[in-house]
Design an enzyme around this catalytic site. Structure first.
Site, mmCIF file in Angstrom:
data_model
loop_
_atom_site.group_PDB
_atom_site.id
_atom_site.type_symbol
_atom_site.label_atom_id
_atom_site.label_comp_id
_atom_site.label_asym_id
_atom_site.label_seq_id
_atom_site.Cartn_x
_atom_site.Cartn_y
_atom_site.Cartn_z
ATOM 1 N N PHE A 156 38.302 40.322 18.194
ATOM 2 C CA PHE A 156 37.186 39.473 18.630
ATOM 3 C C PHE A 156 36.032 39.536 17.639
ATOM 4 C CE2 PHE A 156 34.440 37.765 22.205
ATOM 5 C CZ PHE A 156 35.143 36.575 22.288
ATOM 6 N N GLY A 157 36.370 39.307 16.375
ATOM 7 C CA GLY A 157 35.337 39.182 15.343
ATOM 8 C C GLY A 157 34.845 37.751 15.303
ATOM 9 N N ARG A 158 34.365 37.352 14.115
ATOM 10 C CA ARG A 158 33.757 36.020 13.992
ATOM 11 C C ARG A 158 34.736 34.896 14.307
ATOM 12 N NH1 ARG A 158 30.818 38.765 9.073
ATOM 13 N NH2 ARG A 158 32.887 39.637 8.935
ATOM 14 N N ARG A 242 47.130 37.232 9.662
ATOM 15 C CA ARG A 242 47.903 37.666 8.500
ATOM 16 C C ARG A 242 49.364 37.805 8.910
ATOM 17 N NH1 ARG A 242 44.986 35.941 5.516
ATOM 18 N NH2 ARG A 242 43.776 36.877 3.843
ATOM 19 N N GLU A 271 54.809 35.455 2.159
ATOM 20 C CA GLU A 271 54.409 34.135 1.649
ATOM 21 C C GLU A 271 54.659 34.032 0.148
ATOM 22 O OE1 GLU A 271 50.361 33.271 2.749
ATOM 23 O OE2 GLU A 271 50.745 33.790 4.824
ATOM 24 N N HIS A 289 49.625 28.211 5.361
ATOM 25 C CA HIS A 289 48.362 28.962 5.195
ATOM 26 C C HIS A 289 47.175 28.024 4.914
ATOM 27 C CE1 HIS A 289 46.836 33.239 4.154
ATOM 28 N NE2 HIS A 289 45.825 32.485 4.576
ATOM 29 N N GLY A 291 44.426 27.765 7.000
ATOM 30 C CA GLY A 291 43.287 28.136 7.855
ATOM 31 C C GLY A 291 41.936 27.678 7.318
#
Ligand code: DGY
Length: 336
Positions: A156-158, A242, A271, A289, A291
């Protein structure tokens, strides 16, 4: 006074490359292919700063240099599990990253992938492009409702909090959180969220589970076969964090035997290689990837790299220090 020399491992947005070239003596990896351990060894021996990205591997082999010149590795990206921090620590190299600026876009993508897998968007697109759509019918590509369901957020970070914001306020989802440390009540209250005592306690409660924790050895295979079996049989797993956080063999088995409803992956264990078993699973959405892949964010990430380099070479502590001593031990080649 000469400018500090910087090696950049991949092509960056044009505005970033231009600004970087103004302040530094930069060498870009013009062919934009991943650099080898030997090339990184060379870079660490010959440049004041190295700017890698998440697609690089900067492991112990790269630091095996008799006279290392690099004082700062200013990573382009928030994740840093591709950099061997034990080595940078030993060599007193400062490491920075680019948090904050990619949180919204990564959460947008996680939300999109959650919707895609639940609403069978991948299946539908494949069907259309194959010319196989023979018209709608009540039982055609029936998915799962997202609105109002329970979403488990792991980390529960940014980015996790941005995901909670979208899911709770946009889709009326109930948010349950797993986080290693206790999340302050006022932060949970912002999203009407509650914190589960453990990951094992969170998983059986959720209709969707979205991973937003760091990678690295401590979270390797956090989602293994046992944890996947704790999920509801119709629940979905989303990974934009990740690749190493999920055991892909166990996930492919869970998808093939329908012990979970489906999954969406933007990141992979090896990857850009994709486990061939995963490629066979129709109840899986996969993206390469993406994001942080928006014009705005990729530029902002580059500007944050430059901010970190500028601070370091001015003799100040960079804003996004991940590890290392900062500028204090170094003879600085230039004032910006
Ligand atoms: C990051 O910043 O870590 C993203 O995954 C892009 O590499």
């Amino acid at each position: 006074m000469s400018k500090p020399s910087v090696l950049v491992s991949r092509r960056l947005p044009a505005a970033v490359e231009a600004k970087l070239s103004d302040g530094y003596d930069v060498v870009f990896n013009r062919n934009d292919r991943p650099m080898s351990a030997d090339q990184f060894r060379d870079a660490l021996a010959n440049f004041d700063a190295v700017v890698p990205t998440g697609t690089d591997r900067i492991d112990a082999r790269a630091f095996d240099v008799p006279r290392l010149r690099t004082r700062i590795i200013a990573n382009y990206g928030v994740g840093f599990s591709h950099i061997d921090l034990a080595c940078t620590e030993r060599q007193a190299i400062t490491v920075t990253n680019t948090p904050d600026v990619l949180s919204e876009c990564t959460a947008d993508l996680a939300m999109m992938m959650m919707l895609m897998v639940a609403r069978r968007a991948g299946d539908g697109e494949r069907e259309l492009r194959a010319g196989a759509w023979d018209g709608g019918r009540p039982t055609h590509l029936v998915g799962t409702k997202v609105s109002g369901k329970v979403l488990g957020i792991v980390g529960f970070g940014r980015i996790g909090q941005e995901m909670a914001r979208r899911a709770h306020f946009g889709f009326g989802m109930e948010i349950v959180v797993y986080n290693r440390s206790r999340v302050p009540e006022e932060v949970l209250a912002r999203f009407g969220a509650r914190q589960a005592e453990s990951l094992d306690a969170l998983l059986p409660q959720c209709d969707f589970v979205s991973l937003h924790c760091p990678g690295g050895p401590e979270n390797r295979h956090l989602m293994n076969g046992v944890r996947l079996s704790l999920m509801k049989p119709d629940a979905y797993l989303i990974n934009t964090a990740r690749g190493e956080v999920v055991n892909e063999t166990a996930l492919a088995q869970a998808l093939m035997f329908d012990t979970i409803g489906g999954a969406a992956l933007d990141v992979f264990e090896r990857e850009p290689a994709i486990d061939p078993m995963l490629a066979q699973c129709d109840n899986l959405v996969m993206l390469p990837h993406l994001g942080s892949a928006t014009r705005e964010t990729r530029e902002a990430m580059g500007m944050r790299v430059i901010e970190n380099l500028d601070a370091f070479f001015r003799g100040e502590m960079p804003r996004d220090l991940v590890a290392g001593p900062g500028p204090k031990l170094h003879v600085l080649p230039r004032i910006v």
